[in-house]
Design a protein around this motif. Structure first.
Motif, mmCIF file in Angstrom:
data_model
loop_
_atom_site.group_PDB
_atom_site.id
_atom_site.type_symbol
_atom_site.label_atom_id
_atom_site.label_comp_id
_atom_site.label_asym_id
_atom_site.label_seq_id
_atom_site.Cartn_x
_atom_site.Cartn_y
_atom_site.Cartn_z
ATOM 1 N N ALA A 1 -8.797 2.922 118.463
ATOM 2 C CA ALA A 1 -9.947 2.148 118.928
ATOM 3 C C ALA A 1 -9.996 2.079 120.450
ATOM 4 O O ALA A 1 -11.064 2.147 121.060
ATOM 5 N N VAL A 2 -8.819 1.969 121.070
ATOM 6 C CA VAL A 2 -8.758 1.891 122.537
ATOM 7 C C VAL A 2 -9.122 3.240 123.147
ATOM 8 O O VAL A 2 -9.940 3.314 124.075
ATOM 9 N N LYS A 3 -8.534 4.314 122.640
ATOM 10 C CA LYS A 3 -8.786 5.650 123.196
ATOM 11 C C LYS A 3 -10.240 6.083 123.013
ATOM 12 O O LYS A 3 -10.780 6.825 123.844
ATOM 13 N N SER A 4 -10.875 5.616 121.945
ATOM 14 C CA SER A 4 -12.266 6.018 121.685
ATOM 15 C C SER A 4 -13.291 5.087 122.329
ATOM 16 O O SER A 4 -14.497 5.274 122.179
ATOM 17 N N GLY A 5 -12.816 4.076 123.049
ATOM 18 C CA GLY A 5 -13.736 3.133 123.708
ATOM 19 C C GLY A 5 -14.330 2.117 122.761
ATOM 20 O O GLY A 5 -15.364 1.502 123.056
ATOM 21 N N ASN A 6 -13.660 1.905 121.621
ATOM 22 C CA ASN A 6 -14.168 0.971 120.626
ATOM 23 C C ASN A 6 -13.299 -0.275 120.487
ATOM 24 O O ASN A 6 -13.263 -0.907 119.425
ATOM 25 N N ALA A 7 -12.611 -0.633 121.562
ATOM 26 C CA ALA A 7 -11.886 -1.901 121.623
ATOM 27 C C ALA A 7 -12.671 -2.822 122.550
ATOM 28 O O ALA A 7 -12.860 -2.513 123.731
ATOM 29 N N HIS A 8 -13.155 -3.931 122.026
ATOM 30 C CA HIS A 8 -14.062 -4.797 122.777
ATOM 31 C C HIS A 8 -13.476 -6.201 122.929
ATOM 32 O O HIS A 8 -13.069 -6.818 121.935
ATOM 33 N N GLU A 9 -13.449 -6.700 124.145
ATOM 34 C CA GLU A 9 -13.027 -8.078 124.371
ATOM 35 C C GLU A 9 -14.221 -9.002 124.160
ATOM 36 O O GLU A 9 -15.285 -8.804 124.749
ATOM 37 N N VAL A 10 -14.047 -10.005 123.303
ATOM 38 C CA VAL A 10 -15.137 -10.925 122.969
ATOM 39 C C VAL A 10 -14.688 -12.362 123.222
ATOM 40 O O VAL A 10 -13.551 -12.612 123.621
ATOM 41 N N ASP A 11 -15.578 -13.300 122.970
ATOM 42 C CA ASP A 11 -15.365 -14.712 123.285
ATOM 43 C C ASP A 11 -14.511 -15.384 122.202
ATOM 44 O O ASP A 11 -14.896 -15.420 121.033
ATOM 45 N N ASP A 12 -13.387 -15.945 122.612
ATOM 46 C CA ASP A 12 -12.482 -16.625 121.675
ATOM 47 C C ASP A 12 -13.168 -17.781 120.952
ATOM 48 O O ASP A 12 -12.963 -17.978 119.753
ATOM 49 N N ALA A 13 -13.979 -18.555 121.658
ATOM 50 C CA ALA A 13 -14.654 -19.701 121.044
ATOM 51 C C ALA A 13 -15.576 -19.256 119.917
ATOM 52 O O ALA A 13 -15.604 -19.860 118.842
ATOM 53 N N ILE A 14 -16.325 -18.184 120.155
ATOM 54 C CA ILE A 14 -17.282 -17.708 119.158
ATOM 55 C C ILE A 14 -16.577 -17.054 117.988
ATOM 56 O O ILE A 14 -16.962 -17.238 116.825
#
Length: 325
Positions: A288-301
């Motif tokens: 996922a990281v190498k393919s650009g599919n690792a996304h940082e999102v909002d912990d609260a949400i």
């Protein structure tokens, strides 16, 4: 003109008064006879009387706060959001003038009493030990637990504030939005999704019984095979908790969402922990990281808020990352 006996007149008058007071509803009256109430069965195993039109509600859970707001009720008091000052960014505008009454795990009894609530909403898992004290202040309704299935709690809260029908409409609207989004996603749902959370001193892989996990399953997503095998070994399907970086390969998926819990008292430590893990060679080798599919999102949400408003925003994130124009 027909004459009535005194006994007949009194009987007719009594019937008229009862009919006017009931208004066709199954409401009762309080001991003073001047306020309609409803009966609510809740997690403490009792059927308690709650006001049919509560005006001063105090809420002791984060997800309960979101439920009240979505139902159109601003509480007079609420526990502090797990992150924020003192409220999550996605509800802070709606929480203006609401009194903070301590933490979800340790609400301030004196502050609650000072607000003179007519209804208190809490949770058995969090607040069972203080139930007797709360009940002496105002009618108190508890949900059972705080895991991923926020809908059960939402339904109880809607009933407790006598907005059961509105609550059903909100859940039906949410389910419709899930269904519509699932249809739009189409083949995208074949991608296996991993959900990872970093905290100061611990990392977690969230699974089926988590807030994010339940919504992802409703949308039609599946988990990576490695995680299915990992969770076969444990009874708890909520999360896998680890302090060992050797677990990083288990975090992989076609798509990976990660977020970090950053309360003010441990924000720097949490950020250091996240950076340490996401800079590790094992992390960088993830598909996922190498393919650009690792996304940082909002912990609260994605986990911390755990309520209906966060659930709607969660769907917005899924649409954003899977249906990019």
């Amino acid at each position: 003109m027909k004459k009535w006996s005194m006994a007949g007149f009194i009987a007719l008058l009594a019937i008229s008064i009862l009919t006017a007071c009931s208004g066709g509803k199954e409401n009762t009256s309080d001991s003073e006879g001047n306020k309609d109430t409803i009966t609510v069965k809740h997690a403490m195993g009792t059927e308690d009387q709650a006001p049919a039109d509560p005006k001063r509600v105090v809420v002791l859970t984060n997800e309960g706060t979101e439920a009240l707001l979505e139902l159109g009720i601003k509480p007079v008091g609420a526990v502090k959001s797990w992150t924020g000052d003192p409220w999550y960014h996605h509800i802070k505008d709606e929480m203006k003038d609401v009194k903070e009454i301590g933490l979800e795990g340790e609400p301030n009894i004196e502050a609650i009493a000072e607000l003179k609530p007519d209804l208190i909403i809490g949770n058995k898992m969090r607040h069972e030990k203080i139930y007797d004290k709360l009940e002496k202040i105002a009618p108190t309704v508890f949900s059972e637990t705080l895991r991923g299935e926020w809908k059960d709690n939402f339904s109880l809260y809607a009933k407790a504030v006598n907005k059961e029908e509105k609550g059903k409409e909100i859940l039906e609207d949410f389910d419709k939005k899930v269904g519509d989004l699932s249809d739009k996603l189409g083949d995208q749902k074949e991608k296996r999704v991993s959900v990872v959370r970093f905290m100061a001193g611990q990392s977690r892989i969230y699974y089926k019984d988590s807030f994010s996990g339940i919504i992802l399953q409703q949308l039609g997503f599946k988990y990576p095979e490695k995680q299915d095998k990992l969770f076969e070994k444990q009874d708890d399907k909520f999360a896998f908790m680890t302090e060992n970086k050797e677990s990083i390969p288990e975090m992989d998926g076609d798509v990976l969402f990660y977020f970090t819990y950053k309360p003010s008292e441990s924000k720097k430590d949490a950020e250091t922990w996240q950076n340490d893990w996401t800079s590790d060679p094992l992390w960088k080798k993830l598909i996922a990281v190498k393919s650009g599919n690792a996304h940082e999102v909002d912990d609260a949400i994605w986990t911390t808020a755990g309520g209906v408003k966060a659930a709607y925003l969660f769907l917005d994130d899924i649409e954003k990352y899977f249906l990019k124009s």
